[in-house]
Design a protein around this motif. Structure first.
Motif, PDB file in Angstrom:
ATOM      1  N   GLU A 135       8.628   2.775   2.329  1.00 53.13           N
ATOM      2  CA  GLU A 135       9.037   2.651   3.393  1.00 53.13           C
ATOM      3  C   GLU A 135       9.037   1.390   4.832  1.00 53.13           C
ATOM      4  O   GLU A 135       9.823   1.587   5.767  1.00 53.13           O
ATOM      5  N   THR A 175       4.826  -4.871   3.448  1.00 50.29           N
ATOM      6  CA  THR A 175       3.778  -4.409   2.741  1.00 50.29           C
ATOM      7  C   THR A 175       4.226  -4.982   1.514  1.00 50.29           C
ATOM      8  O   THR A 175       5.339  -5.661   0.914  1.00 50.29           O
ATOM      9  N   ARG A 178       2.859  13.836   2.614  1.00 46.17           N
ATOM     10  CA  ARG A 178       3.297  12.739   3.437  1.00 46.17           C
ATOM     11  C   ARG A 178       5.312  13.409   3.645  1.00 46.17           C
ATOM     12  O   ARG A 178       5.777  12.127   3.359  1.00 46.17           O
ATOM     13  N   ARG A 190      -0.738   6.746  -1.322  1.00 45.67           N
ATOM     14  CA  ARG A 190      -0.064   5.735  -0.051  1.00 45.67           C
ATOM     15  C   ARG A 190       0.948   4.470  -0.050  1.00 45.67           C
ATOM     16  O   ARG A 190       1.388   3.877   0.652  1.00 45.67           O
ATOM     17  N   LYS A 191       0.536   3.388  -1.112  1.00 44.67           N
ATOM     18  CA  LYS A 191       0.705   2.843  -1.352  1.00 44.67           C
ATOM     19  C   LYS A 191       2.433   2.753  -1.783  1.00 44.67           C
ATOM     20  O   LYS A 191       3.039   1.978  -1.275  1.00 44.67           O
ATOM     21  N   HIS A 240       3.759   3.603   1.267  1.00 48.32           N
ATOM     22  CA  HIS A 240       4.424   2.031   2.427  1.00 48.32           C
ATOM     23  C   HIS A 240       5.625   1.331   1.447  1.00 48.32           C
ATOM     24  O   HIS A 240       6.111   0.803   2.265  1.00 48.32           O
TER      25      HIS A 240
END
Lengths: 335, 335
Positions: free
Chosen positions: B309, B314, B94, B302-303, B306
């Motif tokens: 970003e 979230t 990422r 990922r969390k 998230h």
DNA sequence: TCGATGATCGAAATCGTTTTAGGTCTTTCT
DNA sequence: AGAAAGACCTAAAACGATTTCGATCATCGA
């Protein structure tokens, strides 16, 4: 947000430059104001921004670690893992953080990734030294140390592979073995040194070596080790002892031996290389050569930092750390 | 040195701002000049300075990893190691780098170290959640995800410990065991969930549980495991099967069993937790519960990203990934 | 008393970006 | 034709530090 040097200056009724100089030990600031600044910094919880500092000074106090390996084992690699761990700890002790330099980040080469992050120097520890990107990094402008790979005019640190291999081979001979097989790891300098040492010790002991006893293998690859071992066991005159390239491969070898219905070490002996701790807790305890991964990691960090901080007084050199024998239960007495 | 955006602008005959916008996909630059800039950047080998960018934008694309553990195993920790590896890889995919947040760096707390390096968010995976500095970080301003620890209003990811423990306990029961001992790890939520699941499955199966069969232990500590196992074996009515807190501890348990002159699994059975790959290659193959360390690491990354970003869309949540049974050779049939 | 010398401090440039607020020129609409 | 609207670009101000170069002021020797 977090307090900047400007806030600190305001709180002290001083200029930004004076505050900076007070904190960085410049001589042209009185002891009184220096102490005042220190106190204010403490009470405001001020810490400088590494990023702003780097931008101006060009030093990031960040060490790059290039680590790529075939085996997908990553941090848990039995040999590189502990080396990296020691490297990291020593770096931290000296005030450096580390960041991993990885392939394909935003389409950058390794070198570009280093420049992108303003890395001060990089430690290369991997299995792909032939990769053009690695070569680019090796011949690039940054301070570099390598592990287990000698490159023209760069610092390198590694185990005394010759001494380690001698230790093991002599031990095996002392246990009465005469028919000794050797499976090597991926081609390269390390493998070369080890097999040469192995051959020389045998020759000096007056022990003949069947060429069928020495085979090519791969590091940290039990599957290959299994296959090669099977082939060696099928020889008309099989050896009584097999030396594996490393402990992980030894597991594959042991598997093949058991599959052939043989017992370790009663029927056949086997030894590894590396000395991974967890395997010393399994039965039978593997006889192996311990590499001092901690000394290697620490040495790499020290050398790299030295190259960065005192480029004029430091020169590229090859450092070696001795191995030791881990006597387990997999090499039996032979008579 | 390395080419800056100014060099690039000069080479293009454009202003710095236009070049920046061209590269960053702003709409108010013509396709023609955008292409020209791209080409020039390519040919000059231009890459922006992450540091300068961070200074301006406040985003460093750097993820902090707080990892401290008792066992000194570092990267090679049998459970955390693979989790970190997966976390790192997903982060890199990422476009994020990671830096380790460590204790005592220049007298900074964890949180200060994060701010010092302008970390965008931090993943906490360790064994010392009671540490005041960890608590400070947990209640601080940065995005946070934790592994194996639930904190008020923070995201957490962990194995479905209940389901995993049920799987194992049911399996052991199905193999005919009735006298089952359980050694737990360090006190905490994870241990609690597991022992509760263990008790419940026994109860539902109508199997009585001697309180002497459940003992406190420590994670990843073979020495403690050995001691506790010895004590359990010395019971007037010893169990036929012992469940250990993890694979590493299981090794200590197996050691104690062998020292007592008992065979595995003929005389007594034993199982672990984690599913460390290398132990699946040793004999006897350990029966254990595999934690999906890769899913955990990836999920954490990922969390966290998230949360960084898209902070508005979230929310903190607790994620769980299922375990699976690794049927080895250490749990025998009992009748 | 006056200039020189030190001792302290501050102004401002700089590092390499991003981003806001205009600026210019062409096109289009009425 | 005049104005409004786009399209495209630039100047300049940040971001938070470091560092150079002066500036100020008190002290001191002659």
């Amino acid at each position: 947000m977090t307090t900047s040097i400007r806030d600190l200056a305001a709180a002290c009724g001083l200029s930004v430059s004076t505050v900076s100089k007070a904190l960085n030990g410049y001589p042209d600031v009185s002891e009184k104001t220096r102490e005042q600044v220190r106190r204010a910094a403490e009470s405001l919880g001020y810490h400088p921004s590494a990023i702003a500092r780097s931008l101006k000074t060009g030093r990031s106090f960040n060490l790059g670690v290039l680590y790529s390996d075939d085996t997908q084992s990553g941090f848990t690699h039995n040999y590189f893992g502990p080396v990296l761990q020691a490297f990291k700890q020593e770096a931290e002790r000296r005030g450096y953080d580390i960041t991993f330099i990885s392939k394909g980040q935003q389409g950058m080469t390794y070198l570009q990734h280093c420049q992108f992050r303003s890395i001060d120097g990089v430690c290369i520890v991997c299995s792909h030294f032939s990769d053009p990107e690695v070569q680019e990094l090796l011949s690039g402008p940054l301070p570099v140390v390598t592990v287990d790979y000698v490159f023209n005019n760069r610092s390198c640190i590694q185990s005394e592979n010759r001494q380690g291999m001698e230790l093991l081979t002599r031990y095996v001979i002392a246990r009465g073995h005469r028919k000794i097989a050797y499976i090597s790891g991926d081609e390269g300098a390390v493998s070369g040194v080890r097999v040469t040492a192995f051959r020389r010790v045998l020759r000096e002991a007056g022990i003949p070596l069947l060429e069928a006893y020495v085979a090519g293998g791969r590091y940290h690859d039990p599957a290959t080790a299994r296959r090669v071992t099977r082939k060696i066991l099928a020889l008309p005159d099989p050896p009584t002892c097999i030396l594996m390239p490393d402990d992980t491969a030894a597991l594959g070898g042991m598997d093949a031996i058991r599959a052939a219905g043989l017992r370790i070490p009663e029927d056949i002996s086997i030894a590894g290389f590396d000395g991974v701790p967890i395997l010393q807790m399994c039965k039978p305890r593997l006889t192996t050569v311990r590499q001092d991964t901690e000394a290697i990691g620490i040495g790499a960090a020290r050398k790299l930092i030295h190259l960065i901080e005192a480029p004029d007084t430091t020169f590229p050199e090859i450092l070696s750390v001795p191995c030791s024998l881990l006597e387990g239960e997999t090499v039996g007495l032979q008579h």
